[in-house]
Motif scaffolding. Structure first.
Motif, PDB file in Angstrom:
ATOM      1  N   PHE A  23      42.442  34.655  29.552  1.00  0.00           N
ATOM      2  CA  PHE A  23      41.756  33.889  30.589  1.00  0.00           C
ATOM      3  C   PHE A  23      42.745  33.593  31.703  1.00  0.00           C
ATOM      4  CE2 PHE A  23      40.271  29.866  32.512  1.00  0.00           C
ATOM      5  CZ  PHE A  23      39.044  30.307  32.967  1.00  0.00           C
ATOM      6  N   LEU A  24      42.292  33.769  32.950  1.00  0.00           N
ATOM      7  CA  LEU A  24      43.150  33.624  34.119  1.00  0.00           C
ATOM      8  C   LEU A  24      42.455  32.788  35.176  1.00  0.00           C
ATOM      9  CD1 LEU A  24      43.866  37.454  34.498  1.00  0.00           C
ATOM     10  CD2 LEU A  24      45.483  35.811  33.548  1.00  0.00           C
ATOM     11  N   ALA A  25      43.251  32.196  36.051  1.00  0.00           N
ATOM     12  CA  ALA A  25      42.712  31.491  37.207  1.00  0.00           C
ATOM     13  C   ALA A  25      43.692  31.660  38.364  1.00  0.00           C
ATOM     14  CB  ALA A  25      42.488  30.011  36.912  1.00  0.00           C
ATOM     15  N   GLY A  26      43.163  31.753  39.575  1.00  0.00           N
ATOM     16  CA  GLY A  26      44.037  31.904  40.734  1.00  0.00           C
ATOM     17  C   GLY A  26      43.250  32.347  41.948  1.00  0.00           C
ATOM     18  N   THR A  27      43.960  32.858  42.938  1.00  0.00           N
ATOM     19  CA  THR A  27      43.360  33.267  44.203  1.00  0.00           C
ATOM     20  C   THR A  27      43.226  34.779  44.266  1.00  0.00           C
ATOM     21  OG1 THR A  27      44.348  31.361  45.331  1.00  0.00           O
ATOM     22  CG2 THR A  27      43.564  33.169  46.719  1.00  0.00           C
ATOM     23  N   VAL A  28      42.029  35.241  44.618  1.00  0.00           N
ATOM     24  CA  VAL A  28      41.790  36.667  44.839  1.00  0.00           C
ATOM     25  C   VAL A  28      41.874  36.945  46.342  1.00  0.00           C
ATOM     26  CG1 VAL A  28      40.087  38.528  44.706  1.00  0.00           C
ATOM     27  CG2 VAL A  28      40.368  36.943  42.783  1.00  0.00           C
ATOM     28  N   PHE A  29      42.687  37.904  46.701  1.00  0.00           N
ATOM     29  CA  PHE A  29      42.807  38.347  48.084  1.00  0.00           C
ATOM     30  C   PHE A  29      42.162  39.721  48.227  1.00  0.00           C
ATOM     31  CE2 PHE A  29      46.236  35.475  47.277  1.00  0.00           C
ATOM     32  CZ  PHE A  29      46.501  34.817  48.459  1.00  0.00           C
ATOM     33  N   LEU A  30      41.670  40.039  49.412  1.00  0.00           N
ATOM     34  CA  LEU A  30      41.389  41.426  49.729  1.00  0.00           C
ATOM     35  C   LEU A  30      42.692  42.016  50.244  1.00  0.00           C
ATOM     36  CD1 LEU A  30      39.562  43.902  50.235  1.00  0.00           C
ATOM     37  CD2 LEU A  30      39.262  43.032  52.565  1.00  0.00           C
ATOM     38  N   ASP A  31      43.238  42.979  49.544  1.00  0.00           N
ATOM     39  CA  ASP A  31      44.471  43.648  49.971  1.00  0.00           C
ATOM     40  C   ASP A  31      44.131  44.912  50.753  1.00  0.00           C
ATOM     41  OD1 ASP A  31      46.035  41.761  48.767  1.00  0.00           O
ATOM     42  OD2 ASP A  31      46.790  43.061  47.167  1.00  0.00           O
ATOM     43  N   SER A  54      42.301  49.861  49.971  1.00  0.00           N
ATOM     44  CA  SER A  54      41.802  48.491  49.946  1.00  0.00           C
ATOM     45  C   SER A  54      41.388  48.155  48.525  1.00  0.00           C
ATOM     46  CB  SER A  54      40.595  48.322  50.871  1.00  0.00           C
ATOM     47  OG  SER A  54      40.928  48.675  52.194  1.00  0.00           O
ATOM     48  N   CYS A  55      41.756  46.969  48.067  1.00  0.00           N
ATOM     49  CA  CYS A  55      41.434  46.579  46.694  1.00  0.00           C
ATOM     50  C   CYS A  55      41.590  45.074  46.547  1.00  0.00           C
ATOM     51  CB  CYS A  55      42.354  47.302  45.703  1.00  0.00           C
ATOM     52  SG  CYS A  55      44.119  46.993  45.962  1.00  0.00           S
ATOM     53  N   PRO A  56      41.005  44.501  45.500  1.00  0.00           N
ATOM     54  CA  PRO A  56      41.259  43.084  45.225  1.00  0.00           C
ATOM     55  C   PRO A  56      42.727  42.878  44.873  1.00  0.00           C
ATOM     56  CG  PRO A  56      39.349  43.902  43.993  1.00  0.00           C
ATOM     57  CD  PRO A  56      40.061  45.086  44.546  1.00  0.00           C
ATOM     58  N   GLY A  57      43.323  41.802  45.387  1.00  0.00           N
ATOM     59  CA  GLY A  57      44.729  41.505  45.104  1.00  0.00           C
ATOM     60  C   GLY A  57      44.903  40.085  44.603  1.00  0.00           C
ATOM     61  N   GLY A  58      46.132  39.595  44.646  1.00  0.00           N
ATOM     62  CA  GLY A  58      46.420  38.269  44.118  1.00  0.00           C
ATOM     63  C   GLY A  58      46.252  38.254  42.608  1.00  0.00           C
ATOM     64  N   SER A 111      37.165  34.808  52.838  1.00  0.00           N
ATOM     65  CA  SER A 111      38.003  35.364  51.771  1.00  0.00           C
ATOM     66  C   SER A 111      39.430  35.573  52.274  1.00  0.00           C
ATOM     67  CB  SER A 111      37.446  36.708  51.305  1.00  0.00           C
ATOM     68  OG  SER A 111      36.171  36.561  50.740  1.00  0.00           O
ATOM     69  N   PRO A 112      40.436  35.208  51.477  1.00  0.00           N
ATOM     70  CA  PRO A 112      41.825  35.470  51.869  1.00  0.00           C
ATOM     71  C   PRO A 112      42.076  36.979  51.979  1.00  0.00           C
ATOM     72  CG  PRO A 112      41.713  33.885  50.058  1.00  0.00           C
ATOM     73  CD  PRO A 112      40.354  34.476  50.204  1.00  0.00           C
ATOM     74  N   VAL A 113      42.871  37.357  52.965  1.00  0.00           N
ATOM     75  CA  VAL A 113      43.157  38.775  53.228  1.00  0.00           C
ATOM     76  C   VAL A 113      44.660  38.968  53.398  1.00  0.00           C
ATOM     77  CG1 VAL A 113      42.804  40.725  54.799  1.00  0.00           C
ATOM     78  CG2 VAL A 113      40.923  39.141  54.353  1.00  0.00           C
ATOM     79  N   THR A 114      45.191  40.014  52.779  1.00  0.00           N
ATOM     80  CA  THR A 114      46.590  40.396  52.961  1.00  0.00           C
ATOM     81  C   THR A 114      46.664  41.843  53.429  1.00  0.00           C
ATOM     82  OG1 THR A 114      47.489  38.875  51.309  1.00  0.00           O
ATOM     83  CG2 THR A 114      48.806  40.814  51.799  1.00  0.00           C
ATOM     84  N   VAL A 115      47.430  42.082  54.479  1.00  0.00           N
ATOM     85  CA  VAL A 115      47.728  43.440  54.933  1.00  0.00           C
ATOM     86  C   VAL A 115      49.152  43.756  54.510  1.00  0.00           C
ATOM     87  CG1 VAL A 115      48.006  44.970  56.916  1.00  0.00           C
ATOM     88  CG2 VAL A 115      46.132  43.309  56.867  1.00  0.00           C
ATOM     89  N   SER A 116      49.315  44.802  53.724  1.00  0.00           N
ATOM     90  CA  SER A 116      50.624  45.214  53.217  1.00  0.00           C
ATOM     91  C   SER A 116      51.009  46.546  53.844  1.00  0.00           C
ATOM     92  CB  SER A 116      50.582  45.338  51.686  1.00  0.00           C
ATOM     93  OG  SER A 116      51.813  45.814  51.184  1.00  0.00           O
ATOM     94  N   VAL A 126      51.308  40.584  55.771  1.00  0.00           N
ATOM     95  CA  VAL A 126      50.739  39.544  56.615  1.00  0.00           C
ATOM     96  C   VAL A 126      49.492  39.041  55.906  1.00  0.00           C
ATOM     97  CG1 VAL A 126      49.721  38.967  58.837  1.00  0.00           C
ATOM     98  CG2 VAL A 126      51.589  40.633  58.726  1.00  0.00           C
ATOM     99  N   THR A 127      49.379  37.710  55.746  1.00  0.00           N
ATOM    100  CA  THR A 127      48.271  37.127  54.990  1.00  0.00           C
ATOM    101  C   THR A 127      47.556  36.074  55.815  1.00  0.00           C
ATOM    102  OG1 THR A 127      49.324  37.512  52.849  1.00  0.00           O
ATOM    103  CG2 THR A 127      47.662  35.799  52.924  1.00  0.00           C
ATOM    104  N   HIS A 128      46.232  36.030  55.658  1.00  0.00           N
ATOM    105  CA  HIS A 128      45.424  34.967  56.259  1.00  0.00           C
ATOM    106  C   HIS A 128      44.515  34.395  55.184  1.00  0.00           C
ATOM    107  CE1 HIS A 128      42.868  32.692  58.953  1.00  0.00           C
ATOM    108  NE2 HIS A 128      41.818  33.268  58.393  1.00  0.00           N
ATOM    109  N   GLY A 129      44.429  33.070  55.126  1.00  0.00           N
ATOM    110  CA  GLY A 129      43.559  32.455  54.132  1.00  0.00           C
ATOM    111  C   GLY A 129      43.476  30.964  54.322  1.00  0.00           C
ATOM    112  N   HIS A 130      42.544  30.350  53.599  1.00  0.00           N
ATOM    113  CA  HIS A 130      42.352  28.903  53.625  1.00  0.00           C
ATOM    114  C   HIS A 130      42.343  28.394  52.183  1.00  0.00           C
ATOM    115  CE1 HIS A 130      41.185  29.184  57.859  1.00  0.00           C
ATOM    116  NE2 HIS A 130      40.466  30.236  57.513  1.00  0.00           N
ATOM    117  N   PRO A 131      42.677  27.127  51.953  1.00  0.00           N
ATOM    118  CA  PRO A 131      42.629  26.593  50.584  1.00  0.00           C
ATOM    119  C   PRO A 131      41.248  26.768  49.979  1.00  0.00           C
ATOM    120  CG  PRO A 131      43.737  25.056  52.069  1.00  0.00           C
ATOM    121  CD  PRO A 131      43.144  26.112  52.940  1.00  0.00           C
ATOM    122  N   ALA A 132      41.204  26.978  48.679  1.00  0.00           N
ATOM    123  CA  ALA A 132      39.920  27.119  47.997  1.00  0.00           C
ATOM    124  C   ALA A 132      39.111  25.834  48.141  1.00  0.00           C
ATOM    125  CB  ALA A 132      40.142  27.440  46.523  1.00  0.00           C
TER     126      ALA A 132
END
Length: 394
Positions: A23-31, A54-58, A111-116, A126-132
Motif C-alpha cells: 500500500f502506497l500514498a503520495g503525489t502522482v505527476f504527469l511526467d 509521457s507517463c504517470p510519475g511521482g 494535476s501536477p506536471v513535471t517536464v524532464s 521543471v515541475t508545476h503543481g499545487h498542494p493536494a
C-alpha cells in the motif's frame, strides 16, 4: 495474445491474508520526458528532441514497479479532473492493475506536471503543481490490510507524529504491515539526524549512498550501512553502478552485490524499481544476496529504457534477460559466467513465468503498450464516459 499475470507470492497466500501486498500514498505527476537532447537549450533558442514520452510519475513510479512484479498494489493519491488526471488514472487502474479505491478525484484541481529533459545520461526537470486538496491521512482513513507499506521519511511530516500525513503508515504497521522507508534529497543541506529517529517503527531503510553518508555523518557507504543497521532490522544502501549492500539483523545475513553492467539512458525511477524488487524478495523470504541481485537487475533493466515509470520491467522482461544471460554464459568470458552464477536463483522462478507475462510499456499518451489488461468496470471516482484504455497484444 492476452497478457497473463504472474504471481510470485502465490505460495504465500492464504484466504485470511491481507488484501494487498503493498500500500502506497503520495503525489502522482504527469511526467513529460524529452530524450536524446544534444544539450540544454540556451536562452532564447529552440532545440529538437529525438524522442518524447509521457507517463504517470511521482509515487506512480513505485506503484507501477511493484504491480509489474506481481505484487497486489493499492495507491492513495489525489487526481485532478483534467485530461492529465484522466490519463494517469486510466494508466494506473486499467493498464497497470493498481488499485485506486483509496484515491480521490478533485474538481478544479490542476494535476501536477513535471517536464524532464535527458542530456548525456543526466536530467533536468521543471515541475508545476499545487498542494493536494486533502491530506493523505484524511483521504485514506484506515488503510486496507497489506503486507508492506513504502514511505519516504521527511523532517516536515515525521512518521509516527500525531497530525502527520504519514500517520496512515503507522496505522498499517499496527495491523501487521512491514514499513519499508526511503528518504529524499535534503536541499537545505542540514541532513538532520532526527530523520533517522523515525526508523524506530520501520522494518527496512533503503537510502542511496550519498543520503546514507550525509544522514549518518560517515565517510563511506559501508560505514553508513553499519550505522543504519544499529537503528533498523533491515538496512540497505544503494550505490549506483557500484551495486548495493545490506545487513539483515533478523536473519543474520550481510551481503554486497555489484550492479550488472549496462548503458544507463534514463535514471528516472531507478530507485523505485530497486525498492520494488527488494520488497518482493523480502516478502518471498529469499536469501539477502538474492534479494539484492534481483533488485539490481530490475533497476538495470529500467535505466536502459527511456520513459520513467513505464520503463519498469515486468516478469516477461526479466525472463527474457535471464535466458540471454544463461545462453551467453559459456562464451562471454569471466563476467558473463559470474553473472550467470549470481543469478542462478532465477532458474527456480523463470520456468514458471507465463510466455505472455507482463512486459514494459511505451511511455506515450497516444499509444499504449503490451502491459495492459482488458478494461474493467469504472473505478470509483472516474467518469464512466471517459475513453477507455484498450486491451493490448504482445
Amino acid at each position: 495474445m492476452s497478457v497473463q499475470a504472474y504471481d510470485p507470492l502465490a505460495g504465500e497466500r492464504t484466504p485470511e491474508g491481507p488484501q494487498f501486498d503493498v500500500f502506497l500514498a503520495g503525489t502522482v505527476f504527469l511526467d513529460i520526458i524529452f530524450t536524446g537532447l544534444p544539450a540544454m537549450p540556451a536562452a532564447g533558442t529552440e532545440i529538437w528532441a529525438e524522442g518524447m514520452g509521457s507517463c504517470p510519475g511521482g509515487i506512480a513510479n513505485l506503484a507501477i514497479a511493484t504491480s509489474r512484479l506481481g505484487l497486489r498494489t493499492s495507491l492513495a493519491a489525489a487526481f485532478g479532473d483534467d485530461d492529465y488526471g484522466d490519463f494517469c488514472w486510466r494508466t494506473l487502474a486499467e493498464q497497470e492493475s493498481v488499485d485506486l479505491s483509496r484515491s480521490r478525484r478533485f474538481e478544479h484541481w490542476h494535476s501536477p506536471v513535471t517536464v524532464s529533459m535527458a542530456v548525456d545520461r543526466d536530467r533536468s526537470m521543471v515541475t508545476h503543481g499545487h498542494p493536494a486538496p486533502m491530506p493523505a491521512s484524511e483521504m485514506i482513513g484506515k488503510p486496507p490490510p497489506s503486507k508492506a507499506v513504502i514511505v519516504t521519511l521527511s523532517p516536515e511530516e515525521p512518521l509516527g507524529t500525531p497530525g502527520s500525513s504519514c500517520n496512515w503508515a503507522e496505522l498499517a504497521h499496527r495491523d501487521g504491515a512491514l514499513i519499508f522507508a526511503d528518504v529524499g534529497w535534503d536541499p537545505s543541506g542540514a541532513w538532520s539526524s532526527d530523520v533517522l529517529e523515525q526508523l524506530s517503527i520501520c522494518h527496512a531503510f533503503l537510502p542511496n549512498a550519498t543520503e546514507a553518508m550525509a544522514y549518518t555523518r560517515t565517510d563511506t557507504p559501508r560505514d553508513a550501512l553499519y550505522a543504519i543497521a544499529d537503528r533498523v532490522p533491515l538496512a540497505v544502501v544503494t550505490d549506483g553502478a557500484n551495486g548495493a549492500m545490506a545487513i539483515d539483523s533478523i536473519t543474520g545475513e550481510e551481503a554486497f552485490v555489484p550492479a550488472p553492467r549496462v548503458t544507463a539512458l534514463d535514471p528516472t525511477g531507478a530507485g523505485d524499481v530497486f525498492g520494488a524488487g527488494f520488497v518482493l524478495g523480502t516478502l518471498c523470504r529469499w536469501p539477502l544476496a538474492d534479494r539484492l541481485a534481483f533488485a539490481e537487475v530490475c533497476a538495470a533493466l529500467a535505466v536502459q529504457q527511456f520513459g520513467g515509470s513505464l520503463a519498469a520491467p515486468g516478469w516477461g522482461d526479466i525472463a527474457d534477460w535471464w535466458h540471454e544471460v544463461r545462453e551467453a554464459a559459456g562464451h562471454s568470458g569471466a563476467y558473463g559466467s559470474s553473472l550467470a552464477r549470481r543469478y542462478a536463483f532465477l532458474d527456480r522462478l523463470v520456468p514458471t513465468v507465463p510466455v505472455g507475462a507482463v512486459r514494459r510499456a511505451v511511455a506515450t499518451i497516444a499509444r499504449y503498450a503490451d502491459v495492459g489488461i482488458p478494461p474493467k468496470s469504472t473505478p470509483e471516482g472516474e467518469d464512466p464516459d471517459a475513453p477507455r484504455v484498450p486491451a493490448q497484444k504482445e
